[in-house]
Design an enzyme around this catalytic site. Structure first.
Site, PDB file in Angstrom:
ATOM      1  N   GLU A 139       6.293   9.907  -1.802  1.00 55.90           N
ATOM      2  CA  GLU A 139       7.323   8.998  -1.287  1.00 55.90           C
ATOM      3  C   GLU A 139       8.720   9.330  -1.811  1.00 55.90           C
ATOM      4  OE1 GLU A 139       4.789   5.049  -0.143  1.00 55.90           O
ATOM      5  OE2 GLU A 139       5.266   5.299  -2.263  1.00 55.90           O
ATOM      6  N   GLU A 181      -3.360   8.238   1.464  1.00 53.87           N
ATOM      7  CA  GLU A 181      -3.608   6.833   1.118  1.00 53.87           C
ATOM      8  C   GLU A 181      -4.096   6.124   2.374  1.00 53.87           C
ATOM      9  OE1 GLU A 181      -0.268   4.850  -0.717  1.00 53.87           O
ATOM     10  OE2 GLU A 181       0.202   6.608  -1.971  1.00 53.87           O
TER      11      GLU A 181
END
Length: 980
Positions: free
Chosen positions: A439, A509
């Site tokens: 991220e 994820e």
């Protein structure tokens, strides 16, 4: 960065606001393991916590334990949790003026026998900037909170003498902006500190490459720390594998100063061998060889030694498949932080082993080290126990991702962190993929880091979600794998079927495990296993990061708190703290509690769901000649397993018998006979194969259950018509059933205590807007006809009215309740439709025929086989860190609630229904934030649901599927209540 320091101490450099400075005086990272031997420096150190790195050190000292974060060691700087938002307002690379800084100090007594040797200080990890001084002299600087830093102290300490070692740790820095990793913010020295010595002639690095065909290549770098730095002549290296010498044949090279690639202080050597009949490494059979590399002086004496455990395996991408040893493997992964509820980021060997043992027992075969390199011991254990590892660099700039990805000031940091991770971990067979971080958007800094990795280690692929999200099939981004997070299942399937897929699709994820969650996990895996191109993913995440906290003063308990928790529950006077519980104004609440285990590693019910989804043995079907079994492993046969058959009949009987598992290779099937005849009577029949470990494994003793696949052999009998008998059922003036074992008669329930997914996914706010949590009941009519009593009622919300009908019919030994509820179109997605009633106290044991014994819900029911189950009522409730809907059991056909004298009540349902029995009303759970605030009721609160909404994962990911929603319209259900 500059190699020159100012004449002032390290503080004058202000490295905490200089992203260009990643280190000074720090030795290069390498894969030579120095953790054994030497002089351990763990224990109590003198300690001061300053308000800023340039604040003066005072004369008053306390103590702090190393390794350990000061934030959990009774200081005024407490843990803080934020997810995306930084814990301060300053933009990179700036940090607040108030900047907690820990000063650690202790004496070093250097052994006299180390005279003439090279002496090195190793600091396992420090968060986030480390400054090293010896006797007041500056030695070095290091950044990166999750990798070790080493410093050569040879010239600043005296063997046989005493020195003062000072380690100054600055909490906030320019590096903090790229360590924004959805975790507690801590400060301190979080891994072990070691002082060790080597010969001046030493192994500077060892690179091991072991292929599945038995080819072994060992590349050694050799340095000389002697005065003139020149390498002595005649040195050489040898090696042995499992104690057998590796032949020094023509493939052995020693590069010396005659080679222009080698300086006068750096040498290279290579050992090349082929191991016959090699045993390959994979996650199912993690075969390891012991490799010892020795560096010899010209006279044959050993100057240095390095030990490694070698696994022979290949990793490659062919087309859109990730292959291990030529086999396409499913990645059944989980994201894992270094975490402990008492010590924060500091985790012991025993704790790490326990983590992996739990994962192995529940069918996981892969770990992503979110979002930084984990403790080195974790990789040793992954090699040994068998896990595929995605090793992730310590890079996450979530709050300022776009700016930092292309910021040249951070270029060195990105390359430094990625390269040091690879240099440290490259010899572990468990690591099959390198990750550039998490991220942090995508920019030139990522491409630079990726380029370094591809040059240094071409044997493994690279992944990075920030690059892959630009295009799952884009060949021009720095990710060899399409690794989205929380992608909708239909999008993944569509991509795999599009004809455009070019890379393996493995979600980095998915299935966010916050609170009562992981809905549709079985649906995901049904699609993954049936769709070429889909290869698995990593559940977010392993831990609920609850820190054990004293309620009395709100402080962390610290390392002395062992024994103050059990089965996921904190002891009286304590609780699991999450964001905001330490008085921090800026926080992200319970979002830190999003794991598949509780803070004490107790498995949540979702773990059993995963265990069955990952079952190595499956039941395919039932034929006249027996049951067809399948081996769903990639490399291993079934000889390490044994089993027991169970046949559960609706009439209460359970038949058992031994199961002889067939000799099946991966992917093969075979029919096996049952050891008993299936009775012709007994109603509904369910066959379960309880598969256990036959002989002790490294991660499980013999007898450990690994899965329990199930098959229905016979459907339920058609319900019999019930005839009214006896006097009319008693109801009060409000149309509520009167019963000696009930303190509150059955009423309609459309509400549940919102789960984290309900709240954060925006579902619960919608329910509240509709008024589902405060429906107003109005009796329309109560009609008696013979023994039958019919009650019509309306439940008014803010936007609609539900019409509810109950028919109470006296039957032998009790009452039959037939119900219907008509939901208006405005209520197009409610939590449940069903009945709720409350019992008298003393009914403490629930026995049921249905799915269990674990908690289960409509979209998370694969891990709970149908059978006869029994649990105390107090054990039915699941203590998710934030109280919410829990304790449900799916597919219940009937149950009894009884007192110790066997008196009580029995309920029989018209068809398998969702049932919950706990000590709490929904409003009890909704009104509190922690379990220490809950007061259990004396009686039981019982929900019988005609329909119950799925759980989904909407706190961070897709909601449940439309098929698991509760739709408007008419819902009907019936049940019978009897006295035992």
């Amino acid at each position: 960065m500059t190699d020159e320091l100012p004449t002032d101490p390290l503080i004058a450099l202000r490295p905490w606001e200089a992203p260009e400075v990643t280190s000074w005086g720090r030795l290069p990272m390498n894969a030579v393991d120095r953790r054994t031997g030497g002089l351990p420096l763990d224990g109590d150190w003198r300690f001061q916590l300053l308000s800023a790195p340039d604040a003066p050190v005072g004369g008053s000292w306390s103590t702090a334990y190393v390794p350990g974060a000061w934030t959990v060691q009774d200081t005024d700087d407490l843990p803080q949790y934020t997810n995306v938002t930084m814990p301060f307002r300053e933009f990179p690379p700036k940090v607040p003026a108030v900047n907690p800084t820990g000063v650690y100090e202790r004496e070093l007594d250097v052994p006299a026998e180390w005279a003439g040797r090279r002496v090195v200080l190793q600091v396992g990890a420090a968060e986030s900037v480390l400054l090293v001084h010896v006797d007041g002299r500056p030695v070095g600087i290091s950044k990166d909170s999750h990798l070790a830093a080493e410093f050569d102290l040879t010239g600043v300490i005296r063997p046989g003498g005493r020195s003062v070692l000072r380690l100054t740790v600055v909490k906030w820095s320019d590096a903090t902006h790229i360590e924004d990793q959805d975790h507690w913010w801590h400060g301190g020295i979080t891994r072990s500190v070691l002082l060790y010595a080597t010969d001046p002639l030493y192994l500077a690095d060892v690179t091991v490459r072991a292929r599945r065909d038995g080819e072994l290549r060992v590349d050694c770098l050799v340095r000389n720390a002697a005065g003139d730095r020149a390498l002595p002549g005649g040195w050489y290296v040898t090696g042995d594998l499992d104690g057998e010498p590796l032949a020094q044949d023509a493939e052995f090279d020693r590069l010396n100063t005659e080679d222009d690639r080698v300086s006068d202080f750096l040498g290279e050597a290579r050992i090349h061998a082929v191991v016959p009949e090699v045993r390959t490494w994979n996650a199912e059979e993690p075969e390891l060889y012991g490799l010892t590399v020795r560096l010899h002086r010209a006279d044959g004496t050993v100057a240095d030694t390095s030990h490694h455990r070698v696994g022979f395996r290949d990793v490659e991408i062919v087309g859109r498949d990730l292959l291990v040893n030529g086999e396409r493997v499913f990645i059944r992964g989980v994201n894992r932080h270094d975490f402990h509820p008492l010590t924060g980021r500091t985790v012991s060997y025993d704790d790490m082993r326990a983590d992996l043992v739990v994962l192995k027992r529940f069918g996981f075969n892969a770990i992503r080290t979110s979002h930084y390199p984990n403790d080195p011991t974790l990789y040793d254990l992954a090699d040994e126990l068998g896990f595929y590892v995605v090793d992730e660099a310590d890079i996450e700039s979530h709050d300022h991702a776009h700016e930092i990805a292309d910021d040249p000031r951070y270029l060195n940091s990105f390359v430094d962190r990625v390269s040091r991770m690879v240099l440290r971990d490259k010899n572990h067979p468990s690591i099959i993929i390198w990750s550039l971080g998490n991220e942090s958007d995508y920019g030139a800094n990522h491409d630079a880091a990726a380029g370094w990795v591809r040059r240094h280690d071409p044997t493994r692929p690279i992944q990075y979600e920030g690059a892959a999200k630009l295009g799952w099939a884009d060949p021009d981004v720095a990710s060899d794998i399409a690794c989205p997070m929380y992608a909708a299942l239909e999008d993944c399937v569509a991509h795999a079927l599009s004809g455009e897929q070019t890379k393996p699709l493995i979600q980095c994820e998915y299935s966010h495990a916050m609170g009562n969650s992981n809905g549709t996990l079985a649906d995901h895996w049904a699609a993954i296993e049936s769709t070429p191109g889909l290869q698995g993913g990593f559940i977010w995440e392993f831990w609920d990061h609850g820190i054990l906290q004293r309620v009395s003063d709100g402080r962390p308990v610290g390392r002395t708190g062992a024994g103050l928790y059990d089965n996921g529950v904190a002891a009286p006077g304590h609780r699991w703290a999450y964001g905001g519980d330490f008085g921090e104004a800026l926080h992200d609440g319970a979002f830190v509690a999003d794991g598949i285990v509780f803070p004490d590693r107790t498995p949540k019910p979702a773990m059993y769901e995963h265990r069955e989804i990952a079952a190595p043995v499956r039941i395919r079907c039932f034929r006249h000649e027996g049951v067809v079994l399948a081996n769903h492993q990639h490399f291993r046969g079934l000889d390490w397993l044994t089993g027991t058959w169970e046949l559960a009949l609706a009439d209460g009987r359970t038949l058992t018998g031994p199961a002889k598992l067939p000799d099946l290779r991966p992917g093969e099937t075979a029919a096996v006979p049952l050891p008993f005849a299936v009775p012709a009577d007994g109603g509904e029949a369910w066959l379960t194969l309880r598969v256990t470990v036959a002989e002790d494994q490294a991660w499980a003793p013999a007898g450990t259950e690994v899965c329990a696949p199930q098959l229905r052999l016979r459907a339920a009998d058609a319900p019999r018509e019930r005839v009214a008998v006896g006097p009319a059922v008693e109801v009060d003036g409000e149309g509520l059933l009167l019963h000696p074992l009930l303190t509150a008669g059955p009423t309609l329930s459309l509400w549940r205590a919102p789960t984290d997914n309900d709240e954060l996914g925006g579902i619960a706010p919608r329910w509240r807007a509709w008024g589902l949590d405060r429906l107003v009941r109005k009796v329309v009519s109560v009609r008696r006809e013979g023994g039958l009593v019919t009650v019509l009622a309306e439940y008014a919300g803010t936007v609609g009215v539900v019409r509810h009908r109950q028919e109470f019919t006296p039957v032998e030994g009790g009452v039959r309740v037939d119900e219907s509820a008509e939901l208006p179109q405005e209520f197009h997605d409610v939590a449940r439709v069903g009945s709720v009633f409350e019992t008298v106290g003393g009914l403490d044991l629930l026995e049921w025929f249905g799915q269990g014994p674990w908690e289960s819900y409509p979209d998370r029911a694969a891990g709970a086989p149908v059978g006869h189950h029994s649990l105390p009522v107090d054990e039915l409730f699941t203590p998710y860190l934030r109280p919410q809907e829990s304790g449900g059991r799916h597919g219940v056909r009937r149950f009894t609630l009884s007192a110790p004298d066997a008196t009580g009540l029995a309920v029989e349902l018209d068809e398998p229904r969702q049932v919950s029995v706990t000590r709490y009303r929904a409003e009890d759970l909704t009104a509190v934030t922690h379990h220490d605030e809950l007061v259990p009721r004396a009686g039981c609160v019982v929900h019988l649901d005609a329909a119950h909404r799925g759980l989904g994962t909407a706190s961070c990911g897709p909601d449940t599927f439309p098929s698991y929603l509760v739709a408007p319209g008419i819902h009907r259900w019936s049940w019978t209540l009897r006295v035992l």
